[in-house]
Design a protein around this motif. Structure first.
Motif, PDB file in Angstrom:
ATOM      1  N   UNK A 108       0.820  -1.213   0.000  1.00  0.00           N
ATOM      2  CA  UNK A 108       0.000   0.000   0.000  1.00  0.00           C
ATOM      3  C   UNK A 108       0.855   1.266   0.000  1.00  0.00           C
ATOM      4  N   UNK A 109       2.015   1.179   0.613  1.00  0.00           N
ATOM      5  CA  UNK A 109       2.880   2.362   0.678  1.00  0.00           C
ATOM      6  C   UNK A 109       3.468   2.712  -0.686  1.00  0.00           C
ATOM      7  N   UNK A 110       3.390   1.782  -1.642  1.00  0.00           N
ATOM      8  CA  UNK A 110       3.907   2.023  -2.981  1.00  0.00           C
ATOM      9  C   UNK A 110       2.812   2.443  -3.962  1.00  0.00           C
ATOM     10  N   UNK A 111       1.561   2.261  -3.580  1.00  0.00           N
ATOM     11  CA  UNK A 111       0.443   2.512  -4.493  1.00  0.00           C
ATOM     12  C   UNK A 111       0.200   4.005  -4.669  1.00  0.00           C
ATOM     13  N   UNK A 112       0.014   4.412  -5.907  1.00  0.00           N
ATOM     14  CA  UNK A 112      -0.372   5.781  -6.219  1.00  0.00           C
ATOM     15  C   UNK A 112      -1.895   5.865  -6.260  1.00  0.00           C
ATOM     16  N   UNK A 113      -2.456   6.800  -5.506  1.00  0.00           N
ATOM     17  CA  UNK A 113      -3.905   6.959  -5.456  1.00  0.00           C
ATOM     18  C   UNK A 113      -4.278   8.346  -5.978  1.00  0.00           C
ATOM     19  N   UNK A 114      -5.069   8.374  -7.037  1.00  0.00           N
ATOM     20  CA  UNK A 114      -5.603   9.625  -7.554  1.00  0.00           C
ATOM     21  C   UNK A 114      -6.938   9.861  -6.857  1.00  0.00           C
ATOM     22  N   UNK A 115      -6.964  10.842  -5.972  1.00  0.00           N
ATOM     23  CA  UNK A 115      -8.144  11.153  -5.164  1.00  0.00           C
ATOM     24  C   UNK A 115      -8.957  12.219  -5.903  1.00  0.00           C
ATOM     25  N   UNK A 116      -9.985  11.770  -6.620  1.00  0.00           N
ATOM     26  CA  UNK A 116     -10.785  12.661  -7.464  1.00  0.00           C
ATOM     27  C   UNK A 116     -11.871  13.325  -6.629  1.00  0.00           C
ATOM     28  N   UNK A 117     -12.026  14.650  -6.803  1.00  0.00           N
ATOM     29  CA  UNK A 117     -12.925  15.449  -5.964  1.00  0.00           C
ATOM     30  C   UNK A 117     -12.521  15.271  -4.505  1.00  0.00           C
ATOM     31  N   UNK A 118     -11.246  15.521  -4.232  1.00  0.00           N
ATOM     32  CA  UNK A 118     -10.661  15.214  -2.925  1.00  0.00           C
ATOM     33  C   UNK A 118     -11.144  16.122  -1.810  1.00  0.00           C
ATOM     34  N   UNK A 119     -11.746  17.264  -2.157  1.00  0.00           N
ATOM     35  CA  UNK A 119     -12.226  18.159  -1.117  1.00  0.00           C
ATOM     36  C   UNK A 119     -11.115  18.613  -0.192  1.00  0.00           C
ATOM     37  N   UNK A 120     -11.332  18.466   1.104  1.00  0.00           N
ATOM     38  CA  UNK A 120     -10.340  18.884   2.095  1.00  0.00           C
ATOM     39  C   UNK A 120      -9.379  17.768   2.493  1.00  0.00           C
ATOM     40  N   UNK A 121      -9.484  16.616   1.810  1.00  0.00           N
ATOM     41  CA  UNK A 121      -8.535  15.534   2.079  1.00  0.00           C
ATOM     42  C   UNK A 121      -9.010  14.484   3.060  1.00  0.00           C
ATOM     43  N   UNK A 122     -10.301  14.350   3.257  1.00  0.00           N
ATOM     44  CA  UNK A 122     -10.824  13.403   4.239  1.00  0.00           C
ATOM     45  C   UNK A 122     -10.538  11.952   3.866  1.00  0.00           C
ATOM     46  N   UNK A 123     -10.645  11.617   2.576  1.00  0.00           N
ATOM     47  CA  UNK A 123     -10.384  10.237   2.151  1.00  0.00           C
ATOM     48  C   UNK A 123      -8.901   9.906   2.299  1.00  0.00           C
ATOM     49  N   UNK A 124      -8.039  10.809   1.882  1.00  0.00           N
ATOM     50  CA  UNK A 124      -6.598  10.575   1.992  1.00  0.00           C
ATOM     51  C   UNK A 124      -6.173  10.402   3.446  1.00  0.00           C
ATOM     52  N   UNK A 125      -6.780  11.150   4.344  1.00  0.00           N
ATOM     53  CA  UNK A 125      -6.452  11.025   5.766  1.00  0.00           C
ATOM     54  C   UNK A 125      -6.789   9.631   6.282  1.00  0.00           C
ATOM     55  N   UNK A 126      -7.919   9.084   5.832  1.00  0.00           N
ATOM     56  CA  UNK A 126      -8.295   7.728   6.237  1.00  0.00           C
ATOM     57  C   UNK A 126      -7.389   6.689   5.589  1.00  0.00           C
ATOM     58  N   UNK A 127      -7.052   6.902   4.316  1.00  0.00           N
ATOM     59  CA  UNK A 127      -6.173   5.961   3.620  1.00  0.00           C
ATOM     60  C   UNK A 127      -4.790   5.920   4.254  1.00  0.00           C
ATOM     61  N   UNK A 128      -4.312   7.058   4.722  1.00  0.00           N
ATOM     62  CA  UNK A 128      -3.001   7.091   5.371  1.00  0.00           C
ATOM     63  C   UNK A 128      -2.980   6.192   6.606  1.00  0.00           C
ATOM     64  N   UNK A 129      -4.078   6.147   7.332  1.00  0.00           N
ATOM     65  CA  UNK A 129      -4.177   5.288   8.516  1.00  0.00           C
ATOM     66  C   UNK A 129      -4.085   3.814   8.146  1.00  0.00           C
ATOM     67  N   UNK A 130      -4.401   3.488   6.886  1.00  0.00           N
ATOM     68  CA  UNK A 130      -4.394   2.100   6.422  1.00  0.00           C
ATOM     69  C   UNK A 130      -3.121   1.749   5.659  1.00  0.00           C
TER      70      UNK A 130
END
Length: 203
Positions: free
Chosen positions: A65-87
């Motif tokens: 997972x640390x190598x995967x590139x994630x394109x966060x579409x309509x990312x807003x304030x970054x809520x999804x990325x914050x959760x993904x970082x925890x994983x």
């Protein structure tokens, strides 16, 4: 800590005001204005998309997972990325049409790159392989946008720019902003998570 003075009635009124705006420019202006209150309002609405979307992607990406590139579409304030970082994910590229939302996302130091991009009006930057994570509401007032979004995704899939990995329908997405938006006896509206894998573009 002071109590949050905003109520669900305030949030519902804010979101319903966006429904009166019909142009892309109006929508972007709305999100720019709403950006400072966005996260606290989403808490009031019990917004489940960030947690559910991150879990959905984690379910299909069990290793590296640390190598995967994630394109966060309509990312807003970054809520999804914050959760993904925890994983265990740590490589994010964020796209959104609102500059104010992007500024808040950038301030969290989660994204390797941030780019303004209006979905449907501009091409997504698909320069390399990786995963694309998108979410959308499935309530009555959002059906036109959802239909347009799915048509765009199907077109890009036909062009072999990406491959569908998983689509997950969620019943309890967030609290409804009106009785017309709720489904059955539920006070929540549904939503949808889309996970795609970008095709690698030869160099």
């Amino acid at each position: 800590m002071a109590a949050n003075p905003r109520t669900i009635t305030d949030v519902q009124a804010t979101i319903l005001s966006a429904h009166a705006n019909c142009t892309v420019e109006d929508k972007i202006s709305f999100y720019n204005t709403w950006s400072k209150l966005y996260e606290q309002d989403m808490k009031i609405l019990d917004y489940q998309a960030p947690l559910l979307a991150s879990t959905c992607l984690a379910d299909v990406m069990l290793e590296d997972r640390d190598q995967a590139l994630v394109l966060d579409v309509a990312c807003g304030t970054g809520l999804v990325a914050a959760q993904l970082q925890k994983l265990g994910f740590c490589n994010f590229h964020g796209l959104d049409g609102s500059e104010e939302m992007l500024d808040l996302a950038q301030s969290k130091s989660l994204y390797q790159s941030i780019q303004k991009c209006i979905l449907g009006a501009e091409s997504l930057p698909l320069s390399s392989g990786g995963f694309v994570c998108m979410t959308t509401r499935s309530n009555v007032s959002n059906q036109l946008y959802k239909t347009q979004l799915q048509a765009l995704m199907e077109e890009m899939e036909q062009k072999r720019l990406w491959v569908k990995v998983k689509v997950q329908e969620i019943e309890l997405w967030e609290k409804a902003t009106s009785e017309l938006e709720s489904k059955g006896d539920s006070i929540y509206i549904p939503g949808t998570i889309y996970i795609y894998q970008k095709s690698r573009i030869p160099t």
